[in-house]
Design an enzyme around this catalytic site. Structure first.
Site, PDB file in Angstrom:
ATOM      1  N   GLU A 198      26.354  23.208  65.995  1.00  0.00           N
ATOM      2  CA  GLU A 198      26.488  22.241  67.228  1.00  0.00           C
ATOM      3  C   GLU A 198      25.370  21.027  67.177  1.00  0.00           C
ATOM      4  OE1 GLU A 198      27.192  24.760  70.695  1.00  0.00           O
ATOM      5  OE2 GLU A 198      29.070  25.279  69.963  1.00  0.00           O
ATOM      6  N   GLU A 316      34.201  27.987  65.274  1.00  0.00           N
ATOM      7  CA  GLU A 316      33.858  28.767  66.421  1.00  0.00           C
ATOM      8  C   GLU A 316      34.982  28.185  67.575  1.00  0.00           C
ATOM      9  OE1 GLU A 316      29.688  29.179  67.588  1.00  0.00           O
ATOM     10  OE2 GLU A 316      30.276  29.131  69.572  1.00  0.00           O
TER      11      GLU A 316
END
Length: 520
Positions: A198, A316
């Site tokens: 991220e 994810e």
């Protein structure tokens, strides 16, 4: 009309409302597949979060983090083994703060410590010693898991002095090299390496510019080629492992170079924060569920344009961020969202879908304390066992509350379906039509099977979708006295009869004599 008549009418009307059935014609285009997943499409994450990771006055991670997880637990072992194999991604928010103590240079090698200032996510650097790495790999080997390892992408960089959250400088690959060298020397198998978590687009707590990230991916690719010269056993290289941002992803993929990235990874948390009271409504709302399809389509289109040698992965996805929906993510209701996600991503040519998490947080497939499977575990296991890699086009003109996905059957002949009924009051009677007309037009014929269908109907205990107990064909799925995962046996149904899908239920159906050319 007297009182008794009125009472009878009201009761009769109520029964009709509860058991209302709608006939639906479902059309399967079986001539050619529209997409293809990896054979091992189902994936789960083991995360780094420590015990004191807390959100909204809850600390739902317990001992489930990678430093604390009881790898000798028999239920955990059997739950992973049941997939033959299960993909496991080692990673998460704290992976960019993990250092690997291969040479024992770090004298006081400690897991993450709570820190108020100066570190991402409120935790210190975490140190992975090789004893724990050995233990993890013993577990992976014992359970025959396919492992994706998430590498620290911030090591060697520093935060920009002029732009908040921007990290600058080249990725320092030496620590990753040491870990790979040790891993190879021990004979541990790694299926793929993913760089960073991220850090793309605007990032979550940190970010890296797209061209810099592309440069670092090339560094990782060259490192993997050097350390694993045999192309047959060479791990795949994945990235960037974050939220899709068109401009950033286009720049990143364009700058990455030919054959550098094997899997373009992105994350999905489309249900909002874990304390959002609207989560339970959203997982039953077909119009809300469909909104995220545009992201899957955009990622797939970007890959087609800039990196056609690669494939899309959801690396994810937990639905609700900050450890999952507090009252929903471990219940039957969450399966509506999860299985719909699996269906949509497969349609948009995603190769792998990683659920957050195997255990830990509210969204875990296994209870964080007992490791007893939550309802979604059985949905994932059924998908893995009955849904093959070739994806078929399927459509209907009935209620939007009926979601349908179709693949070639796994391993054996035939076609498999997953039916998701989001409606509380309406059941569906399904008639199948097989469309072999490549040029469109009316379906060729109504399909009537002569062999018995294999049906797996999942329903919540007592009809309560917020129950954490799921029934398979009317029988509760529970561990045996010897803690074995229950066998998932289908109900055999006359192939000439319509497929019946109860209200608020999920059904997997395999038809062995549905002869789709795409599956031959």
């Amino acid at each position: 009309m007297n009182f008794k008549s009125i009472t009878f009418f009201v009761v009769f009307l109520s029964c009709l409302l509860v058991s209302r059935a709608e006939k639906v014609e479902v059309v399967v285009e079986g001539a050619t597949p529209i997409a293809q997943t990896d054979e091992d499409f189902i994936c789960v994450t083991l995360d780094w979060w420590p015990t004191n990771k807390c959100d909204y006055d809850q600390c739902p991670w317990g001992q489930a983090g990678l430093f604390n997880l009881d790898l000798k637990n028999k239920i955990l072992e059997k739950a992973v083994k049941a997939f033959h194999p299960l993909r496991i991604r080692v990673g998460g928010s704290l992976q960019d703060q993990v250092v690997y103590n291969v040479r024992n240079i770090i004298e006081n090698c400690q897991p993450f410590q709570k820190q108020d200032k100066g570190f991402l996510f409120g935790f210190s650097i975490g140190c992975l010693d090789m004893k724990r790495w050995d233990e993890l790999n013993e577990f992976f080997n014992q359970t025959r898991a396919k492992v994706t390892f998430g590498l620290n992408a911030l090591i060697g960089r520093k935060e920009s002095e002029t732009e908040k959250t921007l990290w600058v400088g080249d990725w320092y690959s030496h620590n990753a090299r040491d870990l790979m060298s040790y891993t190879i020397s021990k004979g541990y198998k790694i299926d793929s390496y993913e760089l960073g978590n991220e850090l793309c687009g605007v990032g979550v707590s940190a970010r890296i510019e797209a061209k810099q990230y592309a440069k670092d991916m090339a560094t990782l690719k060259n490192l993997v080629k050097e350390m694993y010269p045999n192309q047959k056993t060479q791990p795949k290289v994945l990235g960037p492992g974050g939220f899709y941002d068109k401009k950033w992803f286009d720049t990143f993929l364009d700058a990455s170079g030919h054959d550098v990235i094997d899997g373009v990874t992105h994350h999905i948390y489309n249900l909002g924060p874990g304390n959002n009271p609207d989560v339970v409504r959203r997982v039953q709302d077909p119009f809300f569920l469909t909104q995220i399809a545009q992201t899957f389509k955009d990622v797939s289109n970007a890959i087609d344009k800039f990196a056609p040698w690669s494939g899309a992965w959801v690396s994810e996805s937990g639905g609700a961020y900050n450890s999952g929906g507090q009252l929903v993510s471990y219940t039957f209701a969450f399966g509506f969202w999860y299985l719909d996600q699996l269906g949509m991503t497969s349609v948009y040519n995603h190769k792998v879908y990683c659920r957050q998490a195997l255990t830990g947080g509210n969204y875990a497939l296994l209870n964080t304390t007992t490791f007893v499977p939550n309802p979604d575990y059985y949905g994932a296991l059924l998908w893995h066992r009955v849904m093959g890699s070739k994806v078929l086009s399927v459509m209907h003109k009935g209620s939007p509350y009926l979601r349908v996905y179709s693949h070639c059957a796994k391993k054996e002949p035939g076609v498999s379906f997953v039916f998701i009924n989001l409606s509380k009051n309406t059941s569906f009677e399904i008639d199948l039509f097989h469309d072999l007309n490549l040029n469109g037009g009316s379906p060729n014929f109504e399909f009537k099977g002569h062999k018995k269908r294999e049906e797996y109907h999942l329903t919540p205990k007592d009809g309560n979708i917020l129950s954490s107990i799921v029934l398979l064909n009317g029988t509760p799925l529970e561990l045996s006295d010897s803690l074995e995962i229950p066998k998932l046996k289908p109900k055999l149904v006359d192939g000439l009869k319509p497929i019946s899908i109860a209200a608020h239920s999920i059904a997997f159906v395999t038809i062995r004599d549905f002869n789709a050319p795409a599956c031959s």
